[in-house]
Design a protein around this motif. Structure first.
Motif, PDB file in Angstrom:
ATOM      1  N   ASP A 109       0.811  -1.217   0.000  1.00 19.31           N
ATOM      2  CA  ASP A 109       0.000   0.000   0.000  1.00 19.31           C
ATOM      3  C   ASP A 109       0.846   1.269   0.000  1.00 19.31           C
ATOM      4  N   PHE A 110       1.938   1.269  -0.763  1.00 21.63           N
ATOM      5  CA  PHE A 110       2.761   2.469  -0.905  1.00 21.63           C
ATOM      6  C   PHE A 110       2.031   3.454  -1.807  1.00 21.63           C
ATOM      7  N   ARG A 111       1.871   4.693  -1.324  1.00 23.68           N
ATOM      8  CA  ARG A 111       1.155   5.708  -2.083  1.00 23.68           C
ATOM      9  C   ARG A 111       2.026   6.957  -2.197  1.00 23.68           C
ATOM     10  N   PRO A 112       2.919   6.986  -3.165  1.00 26.42           N
ATOM     11  CA  PRO A 112       3.807   8.149  -3.306  1.00 26.42           C
ATOM     12  C   PRO A 112       3.045   9.385  -3.764  1.00 26.42           C
ATOM     13  N   ASP A 113       3.348  10.504  -3.138  1.00 28.97           N
ATOM     14  CA  ASP A 113       2.763  11.771  -3.576  1.00 28.97           C
ATOM     15  C   ASP A 113       3.832  12.751  -4.050  1.00 28.97           C
ATOM     16  N   SER A 114       5.087  12.284  -4.089  1.00 27.79           N
ATOM     17  CA  SER A 114       6.191  13.139  -4.517  1.00 27.79           C
ATOM     18  C   SER A 114       7.248  12.306  -5.220  1.00 27.79           C
ATOM     19  N   CYS A 115       7.755  12.836  -6.315  1.00 28.80           N
ATOM     20  CA  CYS A 115       8.886  12.224  -7.016  1.00 28.80           C
ATOM     21  C   CYS A 115       9.933  13.303  -7.248  1.00 28.80           C
ATOM     22  N   LEU A 116      11.063  13.166  -6.583  1.00 32.20           N
ATOM     23  CA  LEU A 116      12.178  14.087  -6.783  1.00 32.20           C
ATOM     24  C   LEU A 116      13.034  13.572  -7.929  1.00 32.20           C
ATOM     25  N   ILE A 117      13.319  14.430  -8.893  1.00 28.14           N
ATOM     26  CA  ILE A 117      14.130  14.078 -10.052  1.00 28.14           C
ATOM     27  C   ILE A 117      15.482  14.749  -9.908  1.00 28.14           C
ATOM     28  N   ASN A 118      16.535  13.968  -9.836  1.00 28.34           N
ATOM     29  CA  ASN A 118      17.895  14.493  -9.761  1.00 28.34           C
ATOM     30  C   ASN A 118      18.658  14.093 -11.019  1.00 28.34           C
ATOM     31  N   HIS A 150      25.834   6.815 -21.841  1.00 23.16           N
ATOM     32  CA  HIS A 150      24.801   5.786 -21.889  1.00 23.16           C
ATOM     33  C   HIS A 150      24.108   5.838 -23.248  1.00 23.16           C
ATOM     34  N   PRO A 151      23.785   4.684 -23.846  1.00 19.89           N
ATOM     35  CA  PRO A 151      23.195   4.675 -25.188  1.00 19.89           C
ATOM     36  C   PRO A 151      21.914   5.490 -25.322  1.00 19.89           C
ATOM     37  N   GLN A 152      21.115   5.541 -24.267  1.00 17.78           N
ATOM     38  CA  GLN A 152      19.839   6.250 -24.351  1.00 17.78           C
ATOM     39  C   GLN A 152      19.878   7.658 -23.753  1.00 17.78           C
ATOM     40  N   LEU A 153      20.673   7.840 -22.723  1.00 20.64           N
ATOM     41  CA  LEU A 153      20.647   9.103 -21.987  1.00 20.64           C
ATOM     42  C   LEU A 153      21.933   9.910 -22.074  1.00 20.64           C
ATOM     43  N   GLY A 154      22.922   9.398 -22.794  1.00 15.94           N
ATOM     44  CA  GLY A 154      24.146  10.154 -22.987  1.00 15.94           C
ATOM     45  C   GLY A 154      24.983  10.290 -21.723  1.00 15.94           C
ATOM     46  N   GLU A 155      25.576  11.460 -21.534  1.00 15.27           N
ATOM     47  CA  GLU A 155      26.517  11.675 -20.441  1.00 15.27           C
ATOM     48  C   GLU A 155      25.805  12.197 -19.190  1.00 15.27           C
ATOM     49  N   GLN A 156      24.837  11.430 -18.722  1.00 14.23           N
ATOM     50  CA  GLN A 156      24.095  11.852 -17.543  1.00 14.23           C
ATOM     51  C   GLN A 156      23.424  10.657 -16.878  1.00 14.23           C
ATOM     52  N   ARG A 157      23.073  10.878 -15.643  1.00 20.51           N
ATOM     53  CA  ARG A 157      22.312   9.901 -14.866  1.00 20.51           C
ATOM     54  C   ARG A 157      21.129  10.607 -14.236  1.00 20.51           C
ATOM     55  N   PHE A 158      19.978   9.976 -14.298  1.00 22.88           N
ATOM     56  CA  PHE A 158      18.812  10.468 -13.587  1.00 22.88           C
ATOM     57  C   PHE A 158      18.499   9.533 -12.431  1.00 22.88           C
ATOM     58  N   ASN A 159      18.166  10.128 -11.313  1.00 15.24           N
ATOM     59  CA  ASN A 159      17.663   9.361 -10.174  1.00 15.24           C
ATOM     60  C   ASN A 159      16.286   9.898  -9.819  1.00 15.24           C
ATOM     61  N   LEU A 160      15.315   9.024  -9.803  1.00 20.22           N
ATOM     62  CA  LEU A 160      13.950   9.390  -9.427  1.00 20.22           C
ATOM     63  C   LEU A 160      13.675   8.775  -8.059  1.00 20.22           C
ATOM     64  N   THR A 161      13.327   9.618  -7.091  1.00 22.98           N
ATOM     65  CA  THR A 161      13.080   9.134  -5.739  1.00 22.98           C
ATOM     66  C   THR A 161      11.641   9.400  -5.364  1.00 22.98           C
ATOM     67  N   PHE A 162      10.923   8.313  -5.059  1.00 21.23           N
ATOM     68  CA  PHE A 162       9.509   8.388  -4.743  1.00 21.23           C
ATOM     69  C   PHE A 162       9.305   8.342  -3.230  1.00 21.23           C
ATOM     70  N   ARG A 163       8.459   9.229  -2.729  1.00 15.05           N
ATOM     71  CA  ARG A 163       8.225   9.335  -1.296  1.00 15.05           C
ATOM     72  C   ARG A 163       6.738   9.607  -1.024  1.00 15.05           C
ATOM     73  N   THR A 164       6.312   9.268   0.172  1.00 13.54           N
ATOM     74  CA  THR A 164       5.052   9.774   0.707  1.00 13.54           C
ATOM     75  C   THR A 164       5.440  10.940   1.601  1.00 13.54           C
ATOM     76  N   ALA A 165       5.244  12.145   1.089  1.00 13.08           N
ATOM     77  CA  ALA A 165       5.764  13.331   1.761  1.00 13.08           C
ATOM     78  C   ALA A 165       4.735  14.036   2.638  1.00 13.08           C
TER      79      ALA A 165
END
Length: 218
Positions: free
Chosen positions: A116-125, A202-217
């Motif tokens: 029953d995880f219900r994220p209401d926030s996604c931080l994109i770094n 990276h073949p799809q995203l090039g010279e970068q990394r994305f981190n998506l962090t999901f939280r119930t804030a």
């Protein structure tokens, strides 16, 4: 970690779960089957809420560029760390969290034993080579009962997973494109961070990394 073609070969990545704490898991390649849906959704969010380098309360510019989606977005400035219902750049609500984001986060949480995880926030770094994240705790949320669910996309990273004090020794966990990390319960307030990202493409995203962090804030 050397930049080797196999590093980015998603089809070679074994699908397995690794336990890194009492209630903490790495799900290898868990998001790979949804990448073709995730990336366009991510691009759409960034178009509406552009990435920016936020200022910490101490006056330092973060090396990662950030954005958010969902009912609440995490922000930092001279006044402190907090969640806000609107993007401070546009003064509009953050973009709605895409269904593919929410469903993936819930599926990963369930796989790790969190129901029953219900994220209401996604931080994109967004990390470029040299960007890092110092050890910190996720403690700006109104409750700690829900887990943290983290998704890695693009360049590989070394994730630091520590203890309950900043000085505790940290595990070094290699994360590749499509890996997810979930921690909660007794591990919810563990310190964690990311070592400086190494150069690569990276073949799809090039010279970068994305981190998506999901939280119930909220």
């Amino acid at each position: 970690m050397q930049n080797h073609p196999d590093l980015f070969a998603d089809t070679e990545q074994p699908r397995r779960s690794e336990q890194i704490g009492e209630q903490s898991w790495v799900l290898r390649g868990f998001a790979l089957s949804r990448v073709e849906q995730l990336l366009p959704a991510l691009e759409s969010i960034i178009e509406r809420a552009p990435l920016r380098h936020m200022m910490t309360p101490g006056g330092f510019s973060m090396s990662v560029a950030t954005s958010s989606c969902g009912a609440l977005g995490w922000i930092t400035d001279r006044s402190g760390y907090r969640y806000s219902a609107e993007d401070p750049l546009s003064h509009l609500p953050w973009p709605e969290m895409p269904a593919v984001f929410r469903e993936l986060a819930q599926a990963a949480a369930l796989q790790a034993g969190f129901h029953d995880f219900r994220p209401d926030s996604c931080l994109i770094n967004r990390y470029v080579p040299g960007a890092k994240m110092s050890l910190h705790q996720d403690k700006d949320e109104s409750t700690y009962t829900a887990p943290i669910v983290s998704l890695s996309l693009g360049l590989p990273a070394i994730f630091l997973f520590g203890g309950f004090n900043r000085s505790d020794r940290s595990q070094r966990v290699s994360l590749l494109h499509g890996d997810m990390v979930i921690w909660g319960g007794v591990d919810r307030l563990r310190y964690h961070g990311v070592l400086p990202i190494k150069h690569g493409r990276h073949p799809q995203l090039g010279e970068q990394r994305f981190n998506l962090t999901f939280r119930t804030a909220g």
